[in-house]
Design a protein around this motif. Structure first.
Motif, PDB file in Angstrom:
ATOM      1  N   GLY A  33      -0.334  51.587 -27.440  1.00  0.00           N
ATOM      2  CA  GLY A  33       0.269  51.289 -26.140  1.00  0.00           C
ATOM      3  C   GLY A  33      -0.706  51.323 -24.973  1.00  0.00           C
ATOM      4  N   ASP A  34      -1.735  52.153 -25.067  1.00  0.00           N
ATOM      5  CA  ASP A  34      -2.684  52.274 -23.955  1.00  0.00           C
ATOM      6  C   ASP A  34      -3.694  51.138 -23.919  1.00  0.00           C
ATOM      7  OD1 ASP A  34      -1.434  54.548 -23.183  1.00  0.00           O
ATOM      8  OD2 ASP A  34      -2.856  55.906 -24.147  1.00  0.00           O
TER       9      ASP A  34
ATOM     10  N   LEU B  20     -11.541  44.231 -17.471  1.00  0.00           N
ATOM     11  CA  LEU B  20     -10.796  44.275 -16.207  1.00  0.00           C
ATOM     12  C   LEU B  20      -9.313  44.576 -16.412  1.00  0.00           C
ATOM     13  CD1 LEU B  20     -12.195  41.610 -13.725  1.00  0.00           C
ATOM     14  CD2 LEU B  20     -12.092  44.079 -13.454  1.00  0.00           C
ATOM     15  N   PRO B  21      -8.590  43.793 -17.285  1.00  0.00           N
ATOM     16  CA  PRO B  21      -7.175  44.136 -17.494  1.00  0.00           C
ATOM     17  C   PRO B  21      -7.004  45.548 -18.050  1.00  0.00           C
ATOM     18  CG  PRO B  21      -7.906  42.470 -19.086  1.00  0.00           C
ATOM     19  CD  PRO B  21      -8.971  42.586 -18.039  1.00  0.00           C
ATOM     20  N   GLN B  22      -8.002  46.004 -18.828  1.00  0.00           N
ATOM     21  CA  GLN B  22      -7.925  47.365 -19.370  1.00  0.00           C
ATOM     22  C   GLN B  22      -8.049  48.404 -18.268  1.00  0.00           C
ATOM     23  OE1 GLN B  22      -7.299  48.300 -22.732  1.00  0.00           O
ATOM     24  NE2 GLN B  22      -6.825  50.069 -21.465  1.00  0.00           N
ATOM     25  N   THR B  26      -5.175  51.021 -17.254  1.00  0.00           N
ATOM     26  CA  THR B  26      -5.452  52.455 -17.313  1.00  0.00           C
ATOM     27  C   THR B  26      -5.310  53.087 -15.932  1.00  0.00           C
ATOM     28  OG1 THR B  26      -6.997  52.035 -19.125  1.00  0.00           O
ATOM     29  CG2 THR B  26      -7.155  54.173 -18.048  1.00  0.00           C
ATOM     30  N   TRP B  27      -5.747  52.354 -14.898  1.00  0.00           N
ATOM     31  CA  TRP B  27      -5.622  52.819 -13.517  1.00  0.00           C
ATOM     32  C   TRP B  27      -4.150  53.033 -13.169  1.00  0.00           C
ATOM     33  CZ3 TRP B  27      -9.826  53.383 -10.065  1.00  0.00           C
ATOM     34  CH2 TRP B  27      -9.474  53.722  -8.762  1.00  0.00           C
ATOM     35  N   ARG B  28      -3.304  52.088 -13.631  1.00  0.00           N
ATOM     36  CA  ARG B  28      -1.869  52.121 -13.314  1.00  0.00           C
ATOM     37  C   ARG B  28      -1.158  53.236 -14.080  1.00  0.00           C
ATOM     38  NH1 ARG B  28      -0.912  47.143 -14.918  1.00  0.00           N
ATOM     39  NH2 ARG B  28       0.235  47.811 -16.743  1.00  0.00           N
ATOM     40  N   LEU B  73     -16.442  50.385 -18.210  1.00  0.00           N
ATOM     41  CA  LEU B  73     -16.142  51.350 -19.263  1.00  0.00           C
ATOM     42  C   LEU B  73     -16.195  52.780 -18.723  1.00  0.00           C
ATOM     43  CD1 LEU B  73     -15.551  51.204 -22.336  1.00  0.00           C
ATOM     44  CD2 LEU B  73     -17.966  51.674 -22.714  1.00  0.00           C
ATOM     45  N   SER B  74     -17.074  53.006 -17.752  1.00  0.00           N
ATOM     46  CA  SER B  74     -17.189  54.343 -17.149  1.00  0.00           C
ATOM     47  C   SER B  74     -15.891  54.761 -16.474  1.00  0.00           C
ATOM     48  CB  SER B  74     -18.331  54.363 -16.122  1.00  0.00           C
ATOM     49  OG  SER B  74     -19.552  54.091 -16.758  1.00  0.00           O
ATOM     50  N   VAL B  75     -15.189  53.775 -15.900  1.00  0.00           N
ATOM     51  CA  VAL B  75     -13.905  54.082 -15.257  1.00  0.00           C
ATOM     52  C   VAL B  75     -12.912  54.586 -16.301  1.00  0.00           C
ATOM     53  CG1 VAL B  75     -11.976  53.136 -13.929  1.00  0.00           C
ATOM     54  CG2 VAL B  75     -14.302  52.334 -13.484  1.00  0.00           C
ATOM     55  N   ILE B  76     -12.844  53.883 -17.456  1.00  0.00           N
ATOM     56  CA  ILE B  76     -11.918  54.288 -18.519  1.00  0.00           C
ATOM     57  C   ILE B  76     -12.305  55.663 -19.066  1.00  0.00           C
ATOM     58  CG2 ILE B  76     -10.964  53.660 -20.774  1.00  0.00           C
ATOM     59  CD1 ILE B  76     -11.699  50.715 -20.036  1.00  0.00           C
ATOM     60  N   LEU B  77     -13.599  55.866 -19.259  1.00  0.00           N
ATOM     61  CA  LEU B  77     -14.078  57.158 -19.765  1.00  0.00           C
ATOM     62  C   LEU B  77     -13.750  58.278 -18.776  1.00  0.00           C
ATOM     63  CD1 LEU B  77     -15.612  58.759 -21.915  1.00  0.00           C
ATOM     64  CD2 LEU B  77     -17.760  58.135 -20.799  1.00  0.00           C
ATOM     65  N   ALA B  78     -13.898  57.989 -17.482  1.00  0.00           N
ATOM     66  CA  ALA B  78     -13.582  58.990 -16.452  1.00  0.00           C
ATOM     67  C   ALA B  78     -12.104  59.370 -16.514  1.00  0.00           C
ATOM     68  CB  ALA B  78     -13.942  58.453 -15.070  1.00  0.00           C
ATOM     69  N   PHE B  79     -11.221  58.360 -16.653  1.00  0.00           N
ATOM     70  CA  PHE B  79      -9.786  58.640 -16.759  1.00  0.00           C
ATOM     71  C   PHE B  79      -9.487  59.457 -18.015  1.00  0.00           C
ATOM     72  CE2 PHE B  79      -8.985  55.104 -13.706  1.00  0.00           C
ATOM     73  CZ  PHE B  79      -8.161  55.811 -12.846  1.00  0.00           C
ATOM     74  N   LYS B  80     -10.201  59.116 -19.107  1.00  0.00           N
ATOM     75  CA  LYS B  80      -9.999  59.843 -20.365  1.00  0.00           C
ATOM     76  C   LYS B  80     -10.346  61.319 -20.187  1.00  0.00           C
ATOM     77  CE  LYS B  80      -9.541  60.248 -24.933  1.00  0.00           C
ATOM     78  NZ  LYS B  80      -8.259  60.000 -25.617  1.00  0.00           N
ATOM     79  N   ILE B  81     -11.424  61.586 -19.439  1.00  0.00           N
ATOM     80  CA  ILE B  81     -11.859  62.969 -19.239  1.00  0.00           C
ATOM     81  C   ILE B  81     -10.930  63.701 -18.265  1.00  0.00           C
ATOM     82  CG2 ILE B  81     -13.709  64.397 -18.267  1.00  0.00           C
ATOM     83  CD1 ILE B  81     -15.686  62.232 -19.337  1.00  0.00           C
ATOM     84  N   ILE B  82     -10.543  63.012 -17.177  1.00  0.00           N
ATOM     85  CA  ILE B  82      -9.728  63.649 -16.130  1.00  0.00           C
ATOM     86  C   ILE B  82      -8.284  63.882 -16.599  1.00  0.00           C
ATOM     87  CG2 ILE B  82      -8.788  63.378 -13.796  1.00  0.00           C
ATOM     88  CD1 ILE B  82     -11.298  61.638 -13.186  1.00  0.00           C
TER      89      ILE B  82
END
Lengths: 84, 84
Positions: A33-34, B20-22, B26-28, B73-82
């Motif tokens: 889903g993610d 970008l869509p990812q 993930t941001w949303r 990718l760093s944005v996604i990784l940051a969200f994963k960590i936070i």
């Protein structure tokens, strides 16, 4: 094999192997889903073009890495389609 | 610019834009549970090595695509960590 090709193969090994824990996780959880469907399809399409580019510039790392990555990514995309 | 470089830039544009869509998703959702941490870190490390390889083989597509992909990718990784 020169050191440049070796570095390319290291790069390719890292980005390719990175999809292994992802495939294992997705296989285990069946949860996708993610993942953005747009990301999976655009990335797959782009990787196919990278393979063509790799042949044109005669870069073994680009060719090999993208062929294996495409195969692994296809598993995740298949789970995304089946278990959506 | 020759057609080979153009094809490489198309490949790079596709795989880069795919994130970008990812990032938007993930941001949303702030939801990264389906992502493997191992995938995100190995992929990021590999992309850094690809940038070095790109400079060594003097491939603008490899350099550009990987720099932008690394940033996204760093944005996604940051969200994963936070938000784990």
């Amino acid at each position: 094999m020169n050191s440049t090709t070796l570095l390319g193969l290291v790069a390719g090994a890292l980005t390719t192997v990175s999809f292994l824990p992802q495939v294992l996780k997705t296989w285990r959880t069946r949860s996708t889903g993610d993942f953005s469907f747009g990301m999976l399809t655009l990335l797959s399409a782009g990787i196919l073009v990278w393979i063509g580019y790799g042949f044109l510039i005669d870069s073994l790392p680009v060719i090999l890495a993208n062929i294996v990555t495409f195969a692994l990514l296809s598993v995740i995309l298949a789970f995304k389609i089946i278990y959506k």
